[in-house]
Design an enzyme around this catalytic site. Structure first.
Site, mmCIF file in Angstrom:
data_model
loop_
_atom_site.group_PDB
_atom_site.id
_atom_site.type_symbol
_atom_site.label_atom_id
_atom_site.label_comp_id
_atom_site.label_asym_id
_atom_site.label_seq_id
_atom_site.Cartn_x
_atom_site.Cartn_y
_atom_site.Cartn_z
ATOM 1 N N ASP A 194 104.546 -0.606 -40.174
ATOM 2 C CA ASP A 194 103.561 -1.352 -40.955
ATOM 3 C C ASP A 194 103.731 -1.118 -42.452
ATOM 4 O OD1 ASP A 194 101.475 -3.024 -41.349
ATOM 5 O OD2 ASP A 194 99.936 -1.678 -40.576
ATOM 6 N N HIS A 230 102.129 -2.558 -46.433
ATOM 7 C CA HIS A 230 101.237 -3.411 -47.216
ATOM 8 C C HIS A 230 101.816 -3.555 -48.603
ATOM 9 C CE1 HIS A 230 98.702 -2.096 -43.891
ATOM 10 N NE2 HIS A 230 98.184 -3.310 -43.989
ATOM 11 N N GLN A 232 103.154 1.089 -35.291
ATOM 12 C CA GLN A 232 103.634 -0.124 -35.957
ATOM 13 C C GLN A 232 104.529 0.255 -37.129
ATOM 14 O OE1 GLN A 232 99.715 -1.623 -37.054
ATOM 15 N NE2 GLN A 232 100.228 -3.504 -35.956
ATOM 16 N N ARG A 250 94.035 0.779 -29.961
ATOM 17 C CA ARG A 250 93.236 -0.424 -29.741
ATOM 18 C C ARG A 250 92.725 -0.437 -28.319
ATOM 19 N NH1 ARG A 250 96.855 -5.024 -32.850
ATOM 20 N NH2 ARG A 250 96.822 -3.951 -34.854
ATOM 21 N N LYS A 286 98.978 -16.199 -41.213
ATOM 22 C CA LYS A 286 100.163 -15.364 -41.025
ATOM 23 C C LYS A 286 101.361 -16.175 -40.566
ATOM 24 C CE LYS A 286 98.657 -14.252 -36.366
ATOM 25 N NZ LYS A 286 98.666 -13.334 -35.254
ATOM 26 N N CYS A 322 95.788 -0.670 -42.602
ATOM 27 C CA CYS A 322 95.482 -1.237 -43.927
ATOM 28 C C CYS A 322 94.621 -0.318 -44.797
ATOM 29 C CB CYS A 322 94.748 -2.564 -43.795
ATOM 30 S SG CYS A 322 95.107 -3.499 -42.329
ATOM 31 N N HIS A 340 100.094 -8.001 -45.532
ATOM 32 C CA HIS A 340 100.267 -7.083 -44.400
ATOM 33 C C HIS A 340 101.504 -7.577 -43.652
ATOM 34 C CE1 HIS A 340 95.735 -6.269 -44.357
ATOM 35 N NE2 HIS A 340 95.820 -7.415 -45.006
HETATM 36 ZN ZN ZN Z 1 97.196 -4.368 -42.588
#
Ligand code: ZN
Ligand code: ZN
Length: 620
Positions: free
Chosen positions: A368, A370, A366, A348, A449, A319, A495
């Site tokens: 990912d 945004h 990911q 992580r 989410k 993010c 996200h």
């Molecule tokens: Zn995020």
């Protein structure tokens, strides 16, 4: 039903010939079947096949297993023995690790106990009496458990010569347990405390019918066969080793190719949907993680390091990098929504005990993105992501379910933000008539989410896509856009991931297909096998032509018999085998063998190329 005072429920069930009853609910509270009503009450009988019934059966099986262990190992000590999903366990300490032979012996002993049909007898005693009993038995774990509860009165249950401290309820007698199996043993710590001596956790399962038990055992066999760690090794996709470190994946050529195929698919599909590629750094100053709230709410999952006395956090999420791109210049309402995409590598911290193949790792990628948009655009953006999820799941041929996860205890943001964000997600699902469930308190710390759970070939559910709505980070980072009226406004941030962790998704694919990937995903689609050295040149020629046509092909060079070479290709689950010899070289063709279908005869190279292209469905 209403049943009068003084009636014993076990007698009632017998008199009325009620089948499959193993316990009851009296005025909403679950009790043993051997219970005498002290007043007229609402009684609901619990069927052995119901969720509650199976739980009671399985928990009782844990008691019976403990009884068997006590008979076989006089000095055994016991901690807890709960029912769990699909089974039960008991944590025991017999002074040494248990073997598979021990499990067999325990199972045999359990069968004797169930045949003897001992009743489960409940007695209420003072805490003091219970403590005295377990101190005399030398069972320090039970003593510690009893000491930790506040009640002055406790209940004991006895079947045969075995007494346990337990709230109940249980089955009326040991004979009610008919279909069970001990499955495995693992080490465990009392109360999960690693400073305590290691105990043995024995897992077992029990069902109401033989058929259910058999089905479940078959399912477990199927799970074992499909284990991605086993297949990953057999198919030479990836490895994880201790020299590198637990939780860090090493991708071999075929595994890396599989990733590449998925990542290429992802990039193409994101570009189609108006996403732009961005990329943030792996390390960002710890100060920035404080601003975002990660430091306060997610620190235990992060790794930190130092550069010239300044603390940096390794990103556990992408993010902040994307926020920096947004913030890099002034934004106008005219350019929203902005959709930033990255195949983002994140780290992580996971405890070594929970690491599991590709499913739980310490470094993963990911898919990912945004989305930064206005509040008015939010609904359409979420619907766009939901459509994307559906498209991707259709390509991989997965059914899926959706859940909305709401505000967790540890969270940031105002009540109003949470309500708006949650409603935005619900509205998008309602507007597009998609069914969903609510998962209370399971949201991310910065917003609610939608979780997407796909179903694999053997009915297991796996978490993949998530869509999170976030009003908080834009606030914390003071994100703005200039609206129509010339005034600065706050954008909303979404996200979202579609497949989630690529590592995890590949694990799911391996297990779903049992390593038998469809043609478009197969890291190697075809293997050229020359019948003898004499045809190596022609085999190379075929190989080059297929490469040029962008078919993922390799060539068998081992000096083996033709039937062995074909066998290797089968073990490696390669979709097509192309045998080349005299006849094939003369006709400029290949003899095609399709996995699971066998011989398809001789095709020209061009015919084979057309065939394989058509079959991959034009996905890649
Ligand atoms: Zn995020
Ligand atoms: Zn119990």
């Amino acid at each position: 039903m209403r049943i009068g005072k003084g009636v014993n429920l076990f007698d009632y069930v017998k008199a009325h010939k009620l089948k499959n009853v193993i316990a009851a609910k009296v005025d909403g509270k679950i009790v043993d079947l051997n219970f005498t009503l002290d007043k007229e009450s609402d009684v609901e009988f619990i069927d052995i096949n119901s969720k509650e019934g199976l739980e009671i059966l399985r928990h009782s099986a844990a008691h019976i297993m403990a009884q068997a262990i006590q008979t076989l190992f006089k000095n055994a000590k016991f901690a807890i023995g709960p029912a769990i999903e699909n089974g039960f366990y008991y944590d025991v300490d017999i002074g040494r690790p248990l073997t598979q032979d021990d499990l067999k012996a325990i199972e045999v002993q359990m069968k004797k106990i169930t045949a003897a049909n001992y009743p489960f007898v409940r007695t209420n005693v003072s805490k003091k009496e219970a403590l005295k009993l377990f101190k005399e038995k030398g069972d320090e774990y039970k003593v510690e458990i009893i000491e930790s509860i506040p009640d002055e009165q406790v209940s004991l249950y006895q079947q045969g010569d075995f007494v346990d401290f337990c709230r109940g309820p249980h089955i009326p007698s040991t004979g009610y347990l008919k279909h069970f199996k001990l499955l495995s043993v693992a080490s465990a710590y009392f109360r999960g405390d690693e400073t305590r001596p290691s105990m043995q956790r024995i897992y077992g399962t029990a069902f109401a019918t033989k058929e259910d038990l058999d089905n479940y055992l078959n399912f477990l066999e199927e799970v074992k066969k499909r284990d991605h760690r086993k297949l990953g090794k057999e198919l030479d996709l990836f490895s994880i080793n201790d020299d590198v470190g637990a939780g860090f994946v090493i991708w071999h050529p075929k595994g890396a190719m599989l990733r590449e195929i998925i990542e290429t698919f992802e990039k193409k599909e994101h570009l189609k949907r108006g996403y732009e590629f961005v990329r943030g750094p792996e390390l960002l100053k710890t100060q920035l993680w404080k601003v975002s709230g990660h430091y306060d709410n997610y620190r235990e999952n992060m790794y930190f390091t130092e550069i010239e006395n300044v603390s940096f956090g390794i990103k556990p999420m992408n993010c902040l990098g994307h926020i920096q791109v947004y913030k890099s210049r002034l934004r106008s309402y005219r350019e929203l929504p902005k959709r930033f995409f990255e195949l983002g590598v994140v780290h992580r911290h996971e405890k070594s005990g929970v690491l599991h193949g590709l499913l739980r790792v310490r470094e993963f990628t990911q898919d990912d993105a945004h989305i930064f948009c206005t509040k008015e655009q939010l609904n359409d953006e979420i619907i766009g992501v939901l459509d994307f999820v559906k498209y991707a799941m259709d390509i991989f041929k997965f059914d899926y379910e959706m859940e909305i996860s709401t505000r967790p205890e540890k969270s940031i943001g105002t009540d109003e933000d949470w309500e708006n964000a949650t409603n935005a997600l619900i509205n998008a699902l309602e507007n597009t008539k998609r069914p969903y469930q609510i998962n209370e308190g399971d949201g991310a710390f910065y917003g609610p989410k939608i979780d997407v759970k796909l179903k694999d070939a053997i009915g297991r559910k796996w978490q993949c896509a998530t869509i999170q709505c976030d009003f908080t980070l834009p606030e914390r980072f003071n994100l703005e856009y200039i609206d129509k009226d010339g005034l600065p406004k706050r954008p909303v941030m979404v996200h979202r991931v579609i497949l989630g962790s690529i590592e995890r998704f590949i694990a799911v694919l391996i297990e779903n297909y049992a390593g038998d990937f469809p043609l478009w995903l197969a890291p190697i689609q075809a293997r050229v096998i020359p019948v003898s050295e004499k045809f190596d040149n022609y085999a190379n020629d075929v190989y080059e032509q297929l490469k040029k046509a962008e078919i993922r092909v390799d060539i068998e060079k081992r000096n083996e018999t033709i039937s062995k070479k074909i066998r290797y290709a089968e073990l490696e689950k390669i979709p097509y085998v192309l045998v080349v010899g005299q006849k094939e070289s003369e006709k400029n063709g290949v003899s095609v063998r399709k996995r699971k279908e066998g011989d398809l005869g001789l095709l020209s190279i061009d015919e084979f190329i057309t065939k394989i292209k058509n079959e991959s469905g034009g996905v890649l």
